[in-house]
Design a protein around this motif. Sequence first.
Motif, PDB file in Angstrom:
ATOM      1  N   ASP A   6      -1.732  -4.030  10.496  1.00 57.81           N
ATOM      2  CA  ASP A   6      -1.618  -4.187  11.949  1.00 57.81           C
ATOM      3  C   ASP A   6      -0.497  -3.315  12.502  1.00 57.81           C
ATOM      4  O   ASP A   6      -0.678  -2.605  13.492  1.00 57.81           O
ATOM      5  N   PHE A   7       0.671  -3.387  11.863  1.00 52.17           N
ATOM      6  CA  PHE A   7       1.832  -2.648  12.341  1.00 52.17           C
ATOM      7  C   PHE A   7       1.570  -1.134  12.305  1.00 52.17           C
ATOM      8  O   PHE A   7       1.810  -0.435  13.291  1.00 52.17           O
ATOM      9  N   VAL A   8       1.072  -0.649  11.186  1.00 57.65           N
ATOM     10  CA  VAL A   8       0.826   0.790  11.024  1.00 57.65           C
ATOM     11  C   VAL A   8      -0.218   1.271  12.032  1.00 57.65           C
ATOM     12  O   VAL A   8      -0.012   2.279  12.725  1.00 57.65           O
ATOM     13  N   PHE A   9      -1.336   0.557  12.136  1.00 58.92           N
ATOM     14  CA  PHE A   9      -2.401   0.986  13.056  1.00 58.92           C
ATOM     15  C   PHE A   9      -1.975   0.868  14.515  1.00 58.92           C
ATOM     16  O   PHE A   9      -2.333   1.707  15.346  1.00 58.92           O
ATOM     17  N   ALA A  10      -1.216  -0.173  14.853  1.00 59.30           N
ATOM     18  CA  ALA A  10      -0.746  -0.329  16.233  1.00 59.30           C
ATOM     19  C   ALA A  10       0.230   0.791  16.595  1.00 59.30           C
ATOM     20  O   ALA A  10       0.132   1.384  17.676  1.00 59.30           O
ATOM     21  N   LEU A  11       1.136   1.104  15.682  1.00 64.20           N
ATOM     22  CA  LEU A  11       2.092   2.188  15.935  1.00 64.20           C
ATOM     23  C   LEU A  11       1.368   3.523  16.084  1.00 64.20           C
ATOM     24  O   LEU A  11       1.616   4.272  17.038  1.00 64.20           O
ATOM     25  N   LEU A  12       0.453   3.803  15.166  1.00 69.73           N
ATOM     26  CA  LEU A  12      -0.328   5.045  15.261  1.00 69.73           C
ATOM     27  C   LEU A  12      -1.145   5.085  16.550  1.00 69.73           C
ATOM     28  O   LEU A  12      -1.231   6.120  17.209  1.00 69.73           O
ATOM     29  N   GLY A  17      -2.355   7.554  20.996  1.00 72.03           N
ATOM     30  CA  GLY A  17      -3.080   7.239  22.216  1.00 72.03           C
ATOM     31  C   GLY A  17      -2.244   7.338  23.477  1.00 72.03           C
ATOM     32  O   GLY A  17      -2.743   7.078  24.582  1.00 72.03           O
ATOM     33  N   PHE A  18      -0.975   7.733  23.343  1.00 68.86           N
ATOM     34  CA  PHE A  18      -0.094   7.780  24.507  1.00 68.86           C
ATOM     35  C   PHE A  18      -0.658   8.598  25.669  1.00 68.86           C
ATOM     36  O   PHE A  18      -0.610   8.135  26.820  1.00 68.86           O
ATOM     37  N   ILE A  23      -2.745   8.454  31.192  1.00 63.22           N
ATOM     38  CA  ILE A  23      -3.786   8.822  32.169  1.00 63.22           C
ATOM     39  C   ILE A  23      -4.382   7.567  32.812  1.00 63.22           C
ATOM     40  O   ILE A  23      -4.534   7.488  34.032  1.00 63.22           O
ATOM     41  N   ILE A  24      -4.715   6.566  31.987  1.00 64.86           N
ATOM     42  CA  ILE A  24      -5.278   5.312  32.525  1.00 64.86           C
ATOM     43  C   ILE A  24      -4.261   4.634  33.435  1.00 64.86           C
ATOM     44  O   ILE A  24      -4.615   4.131  34.505  1.00 64.86           O
ATOM     45  N   PHE A  25      -2.996   4.656  33.045  1.00 58.87           N
ATOM     46  CA  PHE A  25      -1.947   4.051  33.865  1.00 58.87           C
ATOM     47  C   PHE A  25      -1.884   4.725  35.236  1.00 58.87           C
ATOM     48  O   PHE A  25      -1.852   4.048  36.269  1.00 58.87           O
ATOM     49  N   ILE A  26      -1.887   6.041  35.253  1.00 58.08           N
ATOM     50  CA  ILE A  26      -1.795   6.791  36.522  1.00 58.08           C
ATOM     51  C   ILE A  26      -3.024   6.528  37.393  1.00 58.08           C
ATOM     52  O   ILE A  26      -2.898   6.253  38.590  1.00 58.08           O
ATOM     53  N   ILE A  27      -4.216   6.589  36.802  1.00 58.74           N
ATOM     54  CA  ILE A  27      -5.433   6.302  37.576  1.00 58.74           C
ATOM     55  C   ILE A  27      -5.398   4.865  38.081  1.00 58.74           C
ATOM     56  O   ILE A  27      -5.791   4.577  39.210  1.00 58.74           O
ATOM     57  N   GLY A  28      -4.881   3.952  37.263  1.00 62.61           N
ATOM     58  CA  GLY A  28      -4.763   2.547  37.646  1.00 62.61           C
ATOM     59  C   GLY A  28      -3.851   2.337  38.840  1.00 62.61           C
ATOM     60  O   GLY A  28      -4.063   1.423  39.639  1.00 62.61           O
ATOM     61  N   LEU A  89      -6.237  -1.492  25.023  1.00 61.48           N
ATOM     62  CA  LEU A  89      -5.250  -0.641  24.346  1.00 61.48           C
ATOM     63  C   LEU A  89      -3.798  -1.122  24.463  1.00 61.48           C
ATOM     64  O   LEU A  89      -3.069  -1.083  23.475  1.00 61.48           O
ATOM     65  N   PRO A  90      -3.338  -1.579  25.630  1.00 61.26           N
ATOM     66  CA  PRO A  90      -1.938  -2.032  25.689  1.00 61.26           C
ATOM     67  C   PRO A  90      -1.626  -3.212  24.761  1.00 61.26           C
ATOM     68  O   PRO A  90      -0.467  -3.445  24.433  1.00 61.26           O
ATOM     69  N   GLN A  91      -2.653  -3.934  24.318  1.00 63.51           N
ATOM     70  CA  GLN A  91      -2.410  -5.043  23.396  1.00 63.51           C
ATOM     71  C   GLN A  91      -1.874  -4.553  22.049  1.00 63.51           C
ATOM     72  O   GLN A  91      -1.356  -5.348  21.258  1.00 63.51           O
TER      73      GLN A  91
END
Length: 183
Positions: A6-12, A17-18, A23-28, A89-91
């Motif tokens: 979980d930790f490795v995949f979430a960090l990656l 995915g940044f 982009i989603i944040f700005i469009i949001g 994704l933010p989760q």
Amino acid sequence: MFRVLDFVFALLGLVCGFPVLLIIFIIGLFDTGSPIFRQERVGRNKKPFVLVKFRTMSVDTASVASHLASTSSITPLGGFLRKTKLDELPQLWNVLKGEMSLVGPRPGLFNQTELTQARDAKGVFAVRPGITGLAQISDIDMSTPKLLAETDAKMIQSLSLKNYFVYIIKTVTGSGSGDRVKG
């Protein structure tokens, strides 16, 4: 072992995915003015935690389970995010912090007493809630609390390394419909 994955995949996921997250944040910002949605949910051992997602509904939507919300509350961007599951994704931040797992029972709201009681009876709160799991890829949502609790318990009892990856892959490739919203 699952916590390390979980930790490795979430960090990656957060690092790689940044650009997508940004982009989603700005469009949001243009869609709702408030692209991040925070909501208190029931966590492991029934402890509260604040779940973060991209906002898919208008800001004034009541804080209820998705199946109780109206489809008219979903914004144009929100519809796309829900369909592609990008709203989740933010989760990855919740996973990185140890509040959630990639695979586990979807965290409910404290006002979903029937679901909380059914899950409590099945021992579901012994594990971290997850972004996806057996119920999600099987089109079982929070509108059927008893079935959801039974499915969550079945997933927990049979969780293996293989199933962990199967649930993630099926979610990413579009199996399941996610949390339904009433028409």
